[in-house]
Design a protein around this motif. Sequence first.
Motif, PDB file in Angstrom:
ATOM      1  N   GLY A 188       0.809  -1.210   0.000  1.00  0.00           N
ATOM      2  CA  GLY A 188       0.000   0.000   0.000  1.00  0.00           C
ATOM      3  C   GLY A 188       0.840   1.255   0.000  1.00  0.00           C
ATOM      4  O   GLY A 188       0.514   2.250  -0.669  1.00  0.00           O
ATOM      5  N   SER A 189       1.931   1.252   0.749  1.00  0.00           N
ATOM      6  CA  SER A 189       2.812   2.417   0.808  1.00  0.00           C
ATOM      7  C   SER A 189       3.460   2.695  -0.545  1.00  0.00           C
ATOM      8  O   SER A 189       3.621   3.852  -0.952  1.00  0.00           O
ATOM      9  CB  SER A 189       3.891   2.210   1.874  1.00  0.00           C
ATOM     10  N   LEU A 190       3.833   1.627  -1.259  1.00  0.00           N
ATOM     11  CA  LEU A 190       4.420   1.791  -2.593  1.00  0.00           C
ATOM     12  C   LEU A 190       3.412   2.415  -3.546  1.00  0.00           C
ATOM     13  O   LEU A 190       3.740   3.312  -4.330  1.00  0.00           O
ATOM     14  CB  LEU A 190       4.884   0.432  -3.128  1.00  0.00           C
ATOM     15  N   LEU A 191       2.160   1.966  -3.462  1.00  0.00           N
ATOM     16  CA  LEU A 191       1.127   2.497  -4.349  1.00  0.00           C
ATOM     17  C   LEU A 191       0.792   3.947  -4.010  1.00  0.00           C
ATOM     18  O   LEU A 191       0.584   4.771  -4.897  1.00  0.00           O
ATOM     19  CB  LEU A 191      -0.120   1.621  -4.267  1.00  0.00           C
ATOM     20  N   LEU A 192       0.723   4.260  -2.725  1.00  0.00           N
ATOM     21  CA  LEU A 192       0.488   5.654  -2.331  1.00  0.00           C
ATOM     22  C   LEU A 192       1.605   6.553  -2.858  1.00  0.00           C
ATOM     23  O   LEU A 192       1.372   7.653  -3.345  1.00  0.00           O
ATOM     24  CB  LEU A 192       0.403   5.762  -0.805  1.00  0.00           C
ATOM     25  N   PHE A 193       2.820   6.073  -2.747  1.00  0.00           N
ATOM     26  CA  PHE A 193       3.973   6.815  -3.245  1.00  0.00           C
ATOM     27  C   PHE A 193       3.857   7.045  -4.749  1.00  0.00           C
ATOM     28  O   PHE A 193       4.058   8.165  -5.244  1.00  0.00           O
ATOM     29  CB  PHE A 193       5.248   6.036  -2.918  1.00  0.00           C
ATOM     30  N   ALA A 194       3.534   5.978  -5.482  1.00  0.00           N
ATOM     31  CA  ALA A 194       3.493   6.060  -6.937  1.00  0.00           C
ATOM     32  C   ALA A 194       2.337   6.907  -7.451  1.00  0.00           C
ATOM     33  O   ALA A 194       2.457   7.588  -8.473  1.00  0.00           O
ATOM     34  CB  ALA A 194       3.399   4.655  -7.530  1.00  0.00           C
ATOM     35  N   LEU A 195       1.225   6.892  -6.737  1.00  0.00           N
ATOM     36  CA  LEU A 195       0.032   7.587  -7.212  1.00  0.00           C
ATOM     37  C   LEU A 195      -0.082   9.020  -6.711  1.00  0.00           C
ATOM     38  O   LEU A 195      -0.685   9.867  -7.384  1.00  0.00           O
ATOM     39  CB  LEU A 195      -1.221   6.807  -6.797  1.00  0.00           C
ATOM     40  N   PHE A 196       0.484   9.308  -5.527  1.00  0.00           N
ATOM     41  CA  PHE A 196       0.245  10.614  -4.925  1.00  0.00           C
ATOM     42  C   PHE A 196       1.505  11.439  -4.639  1.00  0.00           C
ATOM     43  O   PHE A 196       1.410  12.649  -4.505  1.00  0.00           O
ATOM     44  CB  PHE A 196      -0.528  10.456  -3.609  1.00  0.00           C
ATOM     45  N   MET A 197       2.667  10.802  -4.537  1.00  0.00           N
ATOM     46  CA  MET A 197       3.856  11.563  -4.177  1.00  0.00           C
ATOM     47  C   MET A 197       4.760  11.817  -5.374  1.00  0.00           C
ATOM     48  O   MET A 197       5.208  12.943  -5.593  1.00  0.00           O
ATOM     49  CB  MET A 197       4.642  10.849  -3.068  1.00  0.00           C
ATOM     50  N   ILE A 198       5.025  10.800  -6.154  1.00  0.00           N
ATOM     51  CA  ILE A 198       5.972  10.946  -7.257  1.00  0.00           C
ATOM     52  C   ILE A 198       5.361  11.715  -8.428  1.00  0.00           C
ATOM     53  O   ILE A 198       6.055  12.050  -9.384  1.00  0.00           O
ATOM     54  CB  ILE A 198       6.446   9.546  -7.727  1.00  0.00           C
ATOM     55  N   THR A 199       4.069  12.021  -8.351  1.00  0.00           N
ATOM     56  CA  THR A 199       3.386  12.709  -9.448  1.00  0.00           C
ATOM     57  C   THR A 199       3.171  14.194  -9.188  1.00  0.00           C
ATOM     58  O   THR A 199       2.396  14.846  -9.900  1.00  0.00           O
ATOM     59  CB  THR A 199       2.014  12.058  -9.698  1.00  0.00           C
ATOM     60  N   ASP A 200       3.815  14.749  -8.179  1.00  0.00           N
ATOM     61  CA  ASP A 200       3.658  16.161  -7.844  1.00  0.00           C
ATOM     62  C   ASP A 200       4.092  17.038  -9.017  1.00  0.00           C
ATOM     63  O   ASP A 200       5.270  17.103  -9.350  1.00  0.00           O
ATOM     64  CB  ASP A 200       4.509  16.472  -6.608  1.00  0.00           C
ATOM     65  N   PRO A 201       3.159  17.738  -9.676  1.00  0.00           N
ATOM     66  CA  PRO A 201       3.519  18.510 -10.877  1.00  0.00           C
ATOM     67  C   PRO A 201       4.410  19.705 -10.595  1.00  0.00           C
ATOM     68  O   PRO A 201       4.997  20.267 -11.519  1.00  0.00           O
ATOM     69  CB  PRO A 201       2.156  18.960 -11.420  1.00  0.00           C
ATOM     70  N   ARG A 202       4.540  20.104  -9.319  1.00  0.00           N
ATOM     71  CA  ARG A 202       5.366  21.256  -8.979  1.00  0.00           C
ATOM     72  C   ARG A 202       6.803  20.870  -8.631  1.00  0.00           C
ATOM     73  O   ARG A 202       7.616  21.729  -8.349  1.00  0.00           O
ATOM     74  CB  ARG A 202       4.741  22.012  -7.805  1.00  0.00           C
ATOM     75  N   SER A 203       7.111  19.568  -8.642  1.00  0.00           N
ATOM     76  CA  SER A 203       8.480  19.159  -8.292  1.00  0.00           C
ATOM     77  C   SER A 203       9.019  18.061  -9.207  1.00  0.00           C
ATOM     78  O   SER A 203      10.030  17.431  -8.895  1.00  0.00           O
ATOM     79  CB  SER A 203       8.552  18.700  -6.833  1.00  0.00           C
TER      80      SER A 203
END
Length: 269
Positions: A188-203
Amino acid sequence: MFKDARDYQIVFLTTFLGLGIMTRDWSVKPELIFTLISSCCLTQLLLTRLLKPSDNLLLSLKSALISSLGLALLLRADRVSTMILAGSLAIASKFIFTSDKKHWFNPANFGIIAALVLTPDAWVSPGQWGDDWWYLLLFIGLGGIVLQRVGRWDTSVAFVGSYALLEIARNIWLGWTWDVCFHKLTSGSLLLFALFMITDPRSIPNARSTRIVWAIAIAILTFILRNYFYINEAIFIALFTISPLTVILDKLWIAPHFNWRSFNRIESI
């Protein structure tokens, strides 16, 4: 349903946090979550007033709330002071490490790394969600709505796809059963990372081609740190290490900047 698309992410992350507490029996103290959210919002309010007085305060606070929910989902600590430090530095990083109207680091990721390095009681638990299939469907479904609005599916697919290929190849090479690989890829943590953290359009890089290369590099570094150095926080360290390359990539490959007003889309955690 919402006029401001960022409201969707706030609702989704709050839902994930509630599910984690209720269905996974997380021992999360309410006062720590409250402290974390308060620290992020107060830091955002103060620095916006001092450094960017023309910014919309409501939208700024929504951004801070998204970051605080991301931290609450992934970071664990025993002390209130640790949560204050993580929340404050997460938001401050957006104002300190910035260039060309973009910040170098994802705020929640910066807060996690800062807490891990600067405090003795912070940790992340990659396996806290388990590997139940219905969590997988929920994350992909709700995360898909977020990515459709942000327009950063390419980054998630590049990261997950390349990381999955590396884990599958290693699994075959070592002759392990497939349940080992499945367990790693449905975290779940990997999916949260892939879907919500690594996709930050400002960084993340502006150009699609560089986003894909950038995401693959994070996947490779994550794979190495996790499987050869046995670091539980591999995904967060990999993102933190490679994030500053965005500045260079944006200068080498010119592409339009992400703009909230024109896209009316939401910010990643």
